[in-house]
Design a protein around this motif. Sequence first.
Motif, PDB file in Angstrom:
ATOM      1  N   HIS A 258       9.418  25.476  36.517  1.00  0.00           N
ATOM      2  CA  HIS A 258       8.038  25.799  36.807  1.00  0.00           C
ATOM      3  C   HIS A 258       7.607  24.888  38.058  1.00  0.00           C
ATOM      4  O   HIS A 258       7.115  25.600  38.956  1.00  0.00           O
ATOM      5  CB  HIS A 258       7.139  25.610  35.643  1.00  0.00           C
ATOM      6  N   ASP A 259       7.877  23.747  37.870  1.00  0.00           N
ATOM      7  CA  ASP A 259       7.239  22.802  38.898  1.00  0.00           C
ATOM      8  C   ASP A 259       8.312  22.313  40.073  1.00  0.00           C
ATOM      9  O   ASP A 259       7.927  21.273  40.777  1.00  0.00           O
ATOM     10  CB  ASP A 259       6.481  21.657  38.431  1.00  0.00           C
ATOM     11  N   THR A 260       9.581  22.705  39.985  1.00  0.00           N
ATOM     12  CA  THR A 260      10.633  22.540  40.673  1.00  0.00           C
ATOM     13  C   THR A 260      10.194  22.309  42.047  1.00  0.00           C
ATOM     14  O   THR A 260      10.539  21.015  42.817  1.00  0.00           O
ATOM     15  CB  THR A 260      12.024  22.760  40.434  1.00  0.00           C
ATOM     16  N   PHE A 261       9.828  23.114  42.741  1.00  0.00           N
ATOM     17  CA  PHE A 261       9.572  23.323  44.169  1.00  0.00           C
ATOM     18  C   PHE A 261       8.532  22.561  44.539  1.00  0.00           C
ATOM     19  O   PHE A 261       8.693  21.778  45.808  1.00  0.00           O
ATOM     20  CB  PHE A 261       9.152  24.681  44.636  1.00  0.00           C
TER      21      PHE A 261
ATOM     22  N   PHE B 270      17.285  25.827  49.662  1.00  0.00           N
ATOM     23  CA  PHE B 270      16.165  25.689  49.625  1.00  0.00           C
ATOM     24  C   PHE B 270      15.465  24.833  50.892  1.00  0.00           C
ATOM     25  O   PHE B 270      16.130  23.896  51.311  1.00  0.00           O
ATOM     26  CB  PHE B 270      15.544  24.640  48.420  1.00  0.00           C
ATOM     27  N   SER B 271      14.425  25.222  51.603  1.00  0.00           N
ATOM     28  CA  SER B 271      13.753  24.512  52.968  1.00  0.00           C
ATOM     29  C   SER B 271      12.330  24.606  52.579  1.00  0.00           C
ATOM     30  O   SER B 271      11.882  25.616  52.424  1.00  0.00           O
ATOM     31  CB  SER B 271      14.348  25.124  53.987  1.00  0.00           C
TER      32      SER B 271
ATOM     33  N   ASN C 218      10.714  24.854  55.148  1.00  0.00           N
ATOM     34  CA  ASN C 218      10.142  25.638  56.165  1.00  0.00           C
ATOM     35  C   ASN C 218      10.183  27.092  55.961  1.00  0.00           C
ATOM     36  O   ASN C 218       9.765  28.149  56.563  1.00  0.00           O
ATOM     37  CB  ASN C 218      11.001  25.288  57.288  1.00  0.00           C
ATOM     38  N   ASN C 219      10.855  27.573  54.562  1.00  0.00           N
ATOM     39  CA  ASN C 219      11.127  28.672  54.219  1.00  0.00           C
ATOM     40  C   ASN C 219       9.712  29.465  53.566  1.00  0.00           C
ATOM     41  O   ASN C 219       9.003  28.872  52.838  1.00  0.00           O
ATOM     42  CB  ASN C 219      12.025  28.844  53.150  1.00  0.00           C
ATOM     43  N   GLU C 220       9.092  30.492  54.295  1.00  0.00           N
ATOM     44  CA  GLU C 220       7.903  30.907  53.934  1.00  0.00           C
ATOM     45  C   GLU C 220       7.750  31.432  52.556  1.00  0.00           C
ATOM     46  O   GLU C 220       6.744  31.679  51.998  1.00  0.00           O
ATOM     47  CB  GLU C 220       7.516  32.362  55.003  1.00  0.00           C
ATOM     48  N   GLN C 221       8.951  31.708  52.017  1.00  0.00           N
ATOM     49  CA  GLN C 221       9.033  32.252  50.471  1.00  0.00           C
ATOM     50  C   GLN C 221       8.425  31.157  49.579  1.00  0.00           C
ATOM     51  O   GLN C 221       8.022  31.621  48.609  1.00  0.00           O
ATOM     52  CB  GLN C 221      10.492  32.647  50.466  1.00  0.00           C
ATOM     53  N   TYR C 222       8.754  29.853  50.021  1.00  0.00           N
ATOM     54  CA  TYR C 222       8.393  28.926  49.040  1.00  0.00           C
ATOM     55  C   TYR C 222       6.950  28.071  49.734  1.00  0.00           C
ATOM     56  O   TYR C 222       6.666  27.061  48.714  1.00  0.00           O
ATOM     57  CB  TYR C 222       9.601  27.864  49.095  1.00  0.00           C
ATOM     58  N   ARG C 223       6.451  28.467  50.666  1.00  0.00           N
ATOM     59  CA  ARG C 223       5.655  27.719  51.112  1.00  0.00           C
ATOM     60  C   ARG C 223       4.437  27.287  50.275  1.00  0.00           C
ATOM     61  O   ARG C 223       3.634  26.104  50.162  1.00  0.00           O
ATOM     62  CB  ARG C 223       5.091  28.125  52.633  1.00  0.00           C
ATOM     63  N   GLY C 224       3.991  28.373  49.436  1.00  0.00           N
ATOM     64  CA  GLY C 224       2.836  28.237  48.618  1.00  0.00           C
ATOM     65  C   GLY C 224       3.125  27.056  47.469  1.00  0.00           C
ATOM     66  O   GLY C 224       2.158  26.841  46.750  1.00  0.00           O
ATOM     67  N   LYS C 225       4.384  27.089  47.334  1.00  0.00           N
ATOM     68  CA  LYS C 225       4.751  26.016  46.167  1.00  0.00           C
ATOM     69  C   LYS C 225       4.515  24.762  46.526  1.00  0.00           C
ATOM     70  O   LYS C 225       4.505  23.874  45.299  1.00  0.00           O
ATOM     71  CB  LYS C 225       6.036  26.452  45.806  1.00  0.00           C
ATOM     72  N   GLY C 226       4.465  24.383  47.515  1.00  0.00           N
ATOM     73  CA  GLY C 226       4.118  22.838  47.931  1.00  0.00           C
ATOM     74  C   GLY C 226       3.082  22.322  47.259  1.00  0.00           C
ATOM     75  O   GLY C 226       2.818  21.053  47.170  1.00  0.00           O
TER      76      GLY C 226
END
Length: 606
Positions: free
Chosen positions: A56-59, A460-461, A463-471
């Motif tokens: 759930h919170d890994t990213f 995982f990066s 800089n990947n827009e797919q994950y940017r909201g997870k930060g």
Amino acid sequence: MDEPSLWIMGVNYTNMKISGRHVAQPIVKRFIFFTLMLFIFIASIPLMTTGVLQGHDTFFHLYRIEGLAEGLRGGSFPVYMQSTQINGYGYPVSIMYGDFFLYLPAILVYFGLSVTGAYKFFVIVVNTITFFSAFWFTRKATKSNFIGLVASALWGFSPYRLEDVYLRGSVGEYLALLFIPCIIYGLFVVLTARPKQAENGWAWLSIGVAGVVVSHVLSVMIILVIALPVIIIGIINKFWFTRVVLLVKSFSLSLLLSLFFIIPFIDFSRKANLAVLGIGTNSLRLFAYESSVDPIQLLTIFSPMVGQNQFKSSGLSNEMPYSIGWAILLMMSIWFFYRIVDTKHITILEIAILVSIFIGIFFMAPGPFNFWKKDFGFFLNHIIGILAEIQFPWRFLGPVSCLIIVLGIVALFYIKQNNLKLFPNNVVYYIGFSIIALALLEGGVALTSYSENALQVRDFSTNNEQYRGKGVMGGEYLPLHTDQTELFATNRPIAQGDVAIHNFSRDGSRFHVTVTSGSKGGDVIVPLLNYPYYQATGLKHNYGIINGDNNLIKLNIPENTSDSIEISFHPPYYWCVSTVASLLTFVYFLYRLLYLRKKNYSFSLL
């Protein structure tokens, strides 16, 4: 007290002998080491994959690790303001969420390891310390290797701990769980040992409390609620002024060790208008009520480790498991059974632990007594509102599980002693192996179901827009009323009025911009969120910072100005003082622990 003994594969290793022959101590040590390493291997199976399996919170925590590594590359230490999140606008997660232990994976990333590889190594380290520390503290308390192995298996494979590590990926919380055995052992020493003996062990309480404080602030409140009945009843039961002094010394040392985190956390919380601080008490209480569980959920067995936290209004379908675990519940049953046949020797601390367990269960599963949202008047409503800041009442599962294990250990210890001749010889080994087997089975089902159902992220990066909201997850540490979508739209400075921007650059949380202004002057909107302690320093002038649209930093540029400006985060001097105080305390602690022990002196900090 008996010498350590093992009952292995039907062979009686009592008093280190087999069939009358002395068994070398190294053989037993190797067996224990091999068993613990087997536990660690099994508990780390989900890490044996390319990339990482998503929790759930890994990213969110991968962003934290990358943010620390980037701060180290930029020459910042300690890192306060991270820039990997939210399109580089700056995020104070290192101030508000303790990341002391995340420097280990961050250093690995700094030297070139992938962030997922560093994270998996970190989890293996946590698993290793969890199993070994549970064994070691139990071995210290019971003088039994075998009971230590039972405790290690139960705690390391406890359903909630595995859920925290993998399904939830809640780094702060599973780090806090790592220190609970240390806290329990420290309290055990202080509240039960004679003063001179307690002098040699109370420091463990300090280490445990400090570890929790710098790992997960919300767990401090949870553990305090659980530990308070034990502390109060323990002091009342056998009041020695020395015990109170030792508790004060323990908590004072904890305060000093964690001062480097506490001072910035409190100071920044008071001065920054953060979103997390703008949540009303009624909203917190309603959220806690919706996140509480039904008693049936605590008693399930072999539930797949999948799902999400669901509100009560959504029902139980697709909800993640909240089981205490039948192996742990069996330990509770053993304790109840033993105390039924031997009621005369029950101790007041066992009663205190039982009280704490029921308090924790009541907070998790209040049933018809739903105090989370009932109106009790201003004072009680305020207290419950503070408790509701833990967000999820099922977070009490970790400490409650550990305390149940402690009661079971007490029962196994007395059964092993068998002073009352109530049980057949060696029955403790049959019970212990059955419990270990059930704990392994429960852990195996949980780990297998998670591994088969979790999303595998190979590359995982940040800089990947797919994950940017997870930060930033829910954006708890953003300034109140900040629109995230606008931040992701652009990260360039904007000139307003009679101002021209000639060039700009970003170096982590520092931003450089070169500007010129005409006869009317104007403003520059800098792509950094306006948090306290930012300063704008030019080659010719220092510039005041004002709050711009969407909580961005806004600089007023006077007329006829040509300047190169750096905007950077400058913590106040007392943050540095608190860090030095914690460092000196830690160095002093190591000196007393290592140097004096080497000279065979009794360990005492003061």
